[in-house]
Scaffold this active site. Structure first.
Site, mmCIF file in Angstrom:
data_model
loop_
_atom_site.group_PDB
_atom_site.id
_atom_site.type_symbol
_atom_site.label_atom_id
_atom_site.label_comp_id
_atom_site.label_asym_id
_atom_site.label_seq_id
_atom_site.Cartn_x
_atom_site.Cartn_y
_atom_site.Cartn_z
ATOM 1 N N CYS A 82 0.561 20.590 52.693
ATOM 2 C CA CYS A 82 0.666 19.835 53.947
ATOM 3 C C CYS A 82 0.256 18.367 53.869
ATOM 4 O O CYS A 82 1.060 17.467 54.153
ATOM 5 C CB CYS A 82 -0.182 20.502 55.031
ATOM 6 S SG CYS A 82 -0.001 22.291 55.172
ATOM 7 N N HIS A 140 -3.978 15.300 60.218
ATOM 8 C CA HIS A 140 -4.323 15.639 58.836
ATOM 9 C C HIS A 140 -4.375 14.430 57.903
ATOM 10 O O HIS A 140 -4.266 14.567 56.690
ATOM 11 C CB HIS A 140 -3.332 16.676 58.280
ATOM 12 C CG HIS A 140 -3.955 17.608 57.278
ATOM 13 N ND1 HIS A 140 -3.227 18.496 56.515
ATOM 14 C CD2 HIS A 140 -5.238 17.790 56.908
ATOM 15 C CE1 HIS A 140 -4.015 19.188 55.731
ATOM 16 N NE2 HIS A 140 -5.241 18.776 55.946
ATOM 17 N N ASP A 294 7.075 20.664 56.311
ATOM 18 C CA ASP A 294 6.250 19.815 55.443
ATOM 19 C C ASP A 294 6.179 20.334 54.017
ATOM 20 O O ASP A 294 5.847 19.593 53.094
ATOM 21 C CB ASP A 294 4.851 19.628 56.026
ATOM 22 C CG ASP A 294 4.066 20.932 56.163
ATOM 23 O OD1 ASP A 294 4.645 22.011 55.938
ATOM 24 O OD2 ASP A 294 2.870 20.875 56.515
ATOM 25 N N ASN A 295 6.464 21.597 53.813
ATOM 26 C CA ASN A 295 6.548 22.186 52.468
ATOM 27 C C ASN A 295 7.217 23.539 52.617
ATOM 28 O O ASN A 295 7.594 23.947 53.723
ATOM 29 C CB ASN A 295 5.171 22.309 51.801
ATOM 30 C CG ASN A 295 4.096 22.899 52.676
ATOM 31 O OD1 ASN A 295 3.175 22.201 53.107
ATOM 32 N ND2 ASN A 295 4.194 24.195 52.967
#
Length: 470
Positions: A82, A140, A294-295
């Site tokens: 992330c 984040h 995001d992944n």
């Protein structure tokens, strides 16, 4: 009276100008740059959207973006976890250029643990073109005040500063990170609007959608260019969903998969509301909208990466290749599937190219403007090479054309593997021994790229127990 009549005659004939504009000439409006909405999910599997063939989780609203624009069959992020992935998107640069090699500590007292202040975010760049920008959801990028979204170019923030969160409002009992007493305690902090805690009453995914819709309406009514980064934390763990969404999947018997499906369905509803708001406000044709994860899908949330090898955390396709679609009505031809490799790094370069903003020569973008490739003006591939690095694991990957060289774990002890993704998208057949020159060339290119990067610059999540140190 004769003078007045003569004046009126001239006015009718269009011979009088007002403020230098001929009355009989249409007023030319200045071309307006497009708005941008980036909808990013968290840990979503490549095969968990309809446009990639998902059967058990309908995603009709997400699919609209692909159907009315382009789906990227080989769309990548710059890291399989992330934090670094989002740092790459937000700057348009490989995050290892500034030492963002892994998820940082959540320590609010640490003024190093986050996205370095020397790097410009997409919001800071778009500010120069008079855009208003919102980050809604997961940040984040650091919890110290120096990293706060409102000092990184965003004029509105609604969400949470850490990397994960509980979805049910009754679980959000902590007034801030100062009340955290154990690892993962930050999942229970209250939602923040700008700099203040707010009480929420809805399922978190719905709360985030509500905030995005409200912001879009406000900016559209004001006639201002805007960028919205709608950073859903779904379907990241904890697996939590309301009966409203769970009831949609009576045929899924696996409890984890059912909850995961419900969480994705909540996101899909949100995407539908965003699209409808753009249409209602008459700005859907002047808005670029991007959807991606995001992944890749994680091992613990019942996601599905389909035929791809690996998962979140891996440099195999399952970790870095994600569901990815883009729409710009009237510009990007509808219903196309783009086969060349693209990157989340390209989002920033694409929107910047639609403005007059100049990027700093000291920090050039690694992404490219995708519009000429999607409209057919440029028949080539957007990227010669795409690179990945896991600094902590001494792991690497590089893609060139259809070739991908990857060492998913410590490359000093684990031999790298070479794959031809055009024939072996599942990365099952290692062709390294038959293509030694290709391996040598790709290794050389990766080493050249790696020499430009930095080691990690901050404490990691696991290495800094700040909540017991006070």
């Amino acid at each position: 009276m004769k003078k007045i009549s003569y004046f009126l005659l001239l006015l009718v004939l269009g011979l009088i100008t007002v403020a230098g504009i001929a009355i009989d000439q249409p007023i030319k409006k200045k071309n307006k740059s497009p708005n941008l909405i980036v909808i990013m999910t968290d840990d979503m599997g490549w095969a968990d959207v309809g446009f990639n063939g998902c059967k058990d989780i309908p995603t009709p609203n997400i699919d609209v973006i692909a159907d009315q624009g382009v789906k990227f069959n080989e769309g990548y992020v710059s890291f399989p976890v992330c934090g670094p992935s989002r740092a790459g998107f937000l700057t348009g640069r490989y995050q290892d250029r500034f030492g963002y090699t892994t998820n940082p500590s959540i320590d609010p007292n640490n003024a190093i643990s986050g996205l370095p202040v020397e790097e410009e975010t997409i919001a800071q760049v778009l500010n120069k073109a008079d855009y208003k920008s919102a980050i809604i959801g997961k940040w984040h990028m650091g919890t110290n005040p120096v990293f706060h979204p409102l000092v990184r170019g965003f004029d509105y923030f609604y969400g949470f500063l850490s990397g994960g969160h509980n979805y049910f409002p009754e679980n959000l009992t902590l007034n801030g990170l100062s009340e955290v007493t154990s690892k993962w305690g930050w999942y229970r902090t209250k939602i923040i609007e700008n700099r203040e805690n707010v009480e929420t009453t809805d399922y978190l995914t719905d709360e985030l959608t509500n905030s995005a819709v409200k912001y879009i309406k406000k900016q559209a009514d004001a006639g201002e260019n805007f960028m919205v980064y709608l950073a859903y934390n779904a379907p990241h763990t904890p697996l939590q969903a309301t009966e409203k969404y769970l009831s949609r999947f009576p045929n899924i018997t696996n409890k984890k998969r059912k909850t995961y499906a419900a969480m994705v369905s909540a996101v899909d509803d949100g995407v539908g509301r965003v699209l409808q708001t753009l249409k209602d406000k008459g700005v859907d044709e002047n808005t670029i909208i991007v959807f991606l994860s995001d992944n890749g899908g994680a091992h613990n949330n019942a996601s599905d990466n389909g035929p791809l090898r690996g998962k979140k955390g891996d440099l195999f396709e399952g970790g870095v290749r994600v569901p990815f679609a883009m729409r710009w009505k009237g510009v990007i031809p509808e219903g196309q599937t783009y086969e060349n490799a693209v990157s989340s790094l390209d989002i920033m370069a694409t929107i910047v190219a639609q403005t007059d903003v100049k990027i700093s020569k000291e920090r050039p973008l690694d992404g490219v403007n995708l519009i000429p490739y999607l409209t057919g003006k440029n028949k080539g591939a957007p990227h010669d090479y795409l690179f990945w690095r896991k600094w902590e694991k001494n792991a690497m990957a590089v893609r060139y054309g259809n070739y991908k060289l990857v060492a998913n774990s410590n490359q000093d002890t684990t031999p790298s593997e070479l794959f031809d993704l055009s024939k072996d998208g599942a990365e099952t057949i290692n062709i390294k021994s038959e293509h030694k020159k290709v391996v040598a060339d790709l290794t050389k290119e990766w080493n050249h790229w790696n020499a430009q990067l930095k080691d990690r610059v901050f404490p990691t999540l696991s290495g800094d127990k700040w909540w017991v140190a006070e």
